[in-house]
Design an enzyme around this catalytic site. Structure first.
Site, mmCIF file in Angstrom:
data_model
loop_
_atom_site.group_PDB
_atom_site.id
_atom_site.type_symbol
_atom_site.label_atom_id
_atom_site.label_comp_id
_atom_site.label_asym_id
_atom_site.label_seq_id
_atom_site.Cartn_x
_atom_site.Cartn_y
_atom_site.Cartn_z
ATOM 1 N N GLU A 41 0.823 -1.215 0.000
ATOM 2 C CA GLU A 41 0.000 0.000 0.000
ATOM 3 C C GLU A 41 0.856 1.264 0.000
ATOM 4 O O GLU A 41 0.530 2.240 -0.652
ATOM 5 C CB GLU A 41 -0.961 0.007 1.193
ATOM 6 N N GLN A 46 0.654 7.037 -5.048
ATOM 7 C CA GLN A 46 1.125 7.901 -6.143
ATOM 8 C C GLN A 46 2.003 7.177 -7.162
ATOM 9 O O GLN A 46 2.776 7.819 -7.865
ATOM 10 C CB GLN A 46 1.963 9.064 -5.610
ATOM 11 N N LEU A 84 11.862 4.644 -7.060
ATOM 12 C CA LEU A 84 10.416 4.560 -6.835
ATOM 13 C C LEU A 84 9.814 5.928 -6.485
ATOM 14 O O LEU A 84 8.608 6.143 -6.615
ATOM 15 C CB LEU A 84 10.151 3.543 -5.715
ATOM 16 N N TYR A 121 -6.532 6.429 4.401
ATOM 17 C CA TYR A 121 -6.724 5.499 3.292
ATOM 18 C C TYR A 121 -5.919 4.210 3.513
ATOM 19 O O TYR A 121 -6.447 3.100 3.439
ATOM 20 C CB TYR A 121 -6.324 6.148 1.957
ATOM 21 N N ASP A 139 -9.970 6.597 -1.645
ATOM 22 C CA ASP A 139 -9.060 7.479 -2.374
ATOM 23 C C ASP A 139 -9.779 8.019 -3.610
ATOM 24 O O ASP A 139 -10.980 7.807 -3.781
ATOM 25 C CB ASP A 139 -7.771 6.740 -2.753
ATOM 26 N N CYS A 192 -13.678 1.427 -14.441
ATOM 27 C CA CYS A 192 -14.259 2.759 -14.266
ATOM 28 C C CYS A 192 -13.106 3.757 -14.152
ATOM 29 O O CYS A 192 -12.891 4.371 -13.120
ATOM 30 C CB CYS A 192 -15.141 2.786 -13.021
ATOM 31 N N CYS A 209 -25.921 1.750 -12.650
ATOM 32 C CA CYS A 209 -25.101 2.944 -12.462
ATOM 33 C C CYS A 209 -25.854 4.180 -12.970
ATOM 34 O O CYS A 209 -26.170 4.284 -14.169
ATOM 35 C CB CYS A 209 -23.788 2.774 -13.212
HETATM 36 S S1 SF4 Z 1 -21.236 1.708 -15.457
HETATM 37 FE FE1 SF4 Z 1 -20.832 3.380 -13.992
HETATM 38 S S2 SF4 Z 1 -19.461 2.487 -12.483
HETATM 39 FE FE2 SF4 Z 1 -19.442 1.149 -14.280
HETATM 40 S S3 SF4 Z 1 -17.727 1.848 -15.548
HETATM 41 FE FE3 SF4 Z 1 -19.556 2.916 -16.253
HETATM 42 S S4 SF4 Z 1 -19.559 4.836 -15.110
HETATM 43 FE FE4 SF4 Z 1 -18.179 3.451 -14.019
#
Ligand code: SF4
Length: 333
Positions: A41, A46, A84, A121, A139, A192, A209
């Site tokens: 982690e 970054q 790194l 986080y 995050d 996403c 979604c």
């Molecule tokens: S459906 Fe929604 S959560 Fe899934 S990739 Fe598309 S925008 Fe992202």
């Protein structure tokens, strides 16, 4: 709130199922050892997954336990971290390892959060992945995914949004907390993705979604305007004399604090050092600043006593140079 909680609860099973099938094989997946999860982690902060993989494996070979890390010298730890970036991470790991070697790895959120270099986080990620505790790790990736899922127009750069979403997540954490935490991260990293290009047709949430169903994926997440990076002009001197090269230590503050580097300055002082044999330019981008560098390979007219003079072999083995200087390291041979 109840509706939001229920909506999110419904989103958990398809996500876990998707994760079970599509997760990437990464070297830190599958372990429940808090020490190893912590190292991964911290390295991933970054830093891209691809860049971390090799470092993670070799770091754990050198320092397989917190005790082994605690026994190492700071120079050895920095050497293992060389390239790194964000070196304060390595120093904090080392400091924290000494605490862990004395007291054992903390078993709860507050204990983990109190280790040097560990924020909300990272503490959330360690506690959920190692101990299955319902501690959200929120995050930018997770905020992006969740604000798209719920078409939430709050600014994700504001702390209040982060706090509200963490609270909401805590309500829906399933007993497989570690899997859930990683599945959210994985969705954000592989499907996403940022910059308005989510791959919704591959997403387990495509039928639920809100952003996708209304064709507004690109509107989320809402963010503050980015501040422009500062540019600094830097002259770098790779000084060579009788097969040795000059290094110096940076001040113990600010960017790359306390690390070894080639001598450098804001002004062109190359003539003062000797004969220029080669010259090239390079750029390095940090979070808030950009270095525009001109480097000189110089046959030094003397062994300037303010520098440390080392052979290429010694430099390779013992001195960690930040990757900002990578372009000029090629001259060291
Ligand atoms: S459906 Fe929604 S959560 Fe899934 S990739 Fe598309 S925008 Fe992202």
């Amino acid at each position: 709130m109840q509706n939001e909680i229920q909506g999110l609860k419904n989103a958990v099973p398809p996500l876990l199922q998707w994760y079970g099938v599509h997760k990437r094989q990464l070297p830190w997946r599958g372990t429940r050892d808090p020490y190893k999860i912590w190292v991964s982690e911290i390295m991933l902060q970054q830093t891209r997954v691809e860049a971390v993989k090799g470092y993670y494996v070799s770091f754990l070979e050198k320092f397989p336990t917190a005790e082994a890390l605690a026994r190492a010298s700071e120079e050895e730890v920095l050497k293992a971290w060389e390239g790194l970036g964000y070196y304060s991470r390595a120093r904090n790991l080392h400091k924290a390892a000494k605490i862990i070697a004395r007291q054992g790895f903390p078993r709860d959120f507050e204990g983990v959060r109190s280790l040097p270099g560990v924020g909300d986080y990272t503490a959330g990620a360690i506690c959920s992945i190692a101990y299955d505790l319902p501690c959200p790790a929120v995050d930018g990736n997770v905020l992006r995914v969740l604000t798209r899922l719920t078409a939430d127009g709050r600014n994700i750069d504001e702390n209040a949004t982060r706090v509200a979403i963490s609270r909401l997540l805590r309500e829906v954490y399933p007993k497989e907390a570690g899997e859930f935490c990683q599945s959210l991260m994985e969705l954000g990293a592989t499907v996403c993705v940022p910059n308005g290009e989510p791959m919704c047709t591959l997403c387990p949430w495509q039928t639920m979604c809100a952003a996708h169903l209304s064709g507004r994926e690109e509107e989320f997440p809402v963010r503050s305007e980015k501040r422009a990076r500062k540019t600094e002009r830097i002259f770098v001197y790779v000084l060579e004399r009788e097969g040795k090269f000059a290094l110096r230590k940076r001040e113990e503050r600010g960017l790359l604090s306390g690390l070894w580097e080639f001598p450098n300055a804001a002004e062109d002082e190359s003539a003062a050092y000797g004969t220029v044999l080669a010259e090239k330019t390079a750029k390095h981008i940090f979070t808030h600043v950009e270095w525009h560098m001109t480097g000189y390979l110089i046959e030094a007219k003397e062994f300037f006593p303010r520098f440390l003079w080392v052979t290429p072999e010694e430099m390779r083995k013992n001195y960690a140079l930040p990757s900002a200087f990578k372009a000029f390291k090629e001259w060291v041979k």
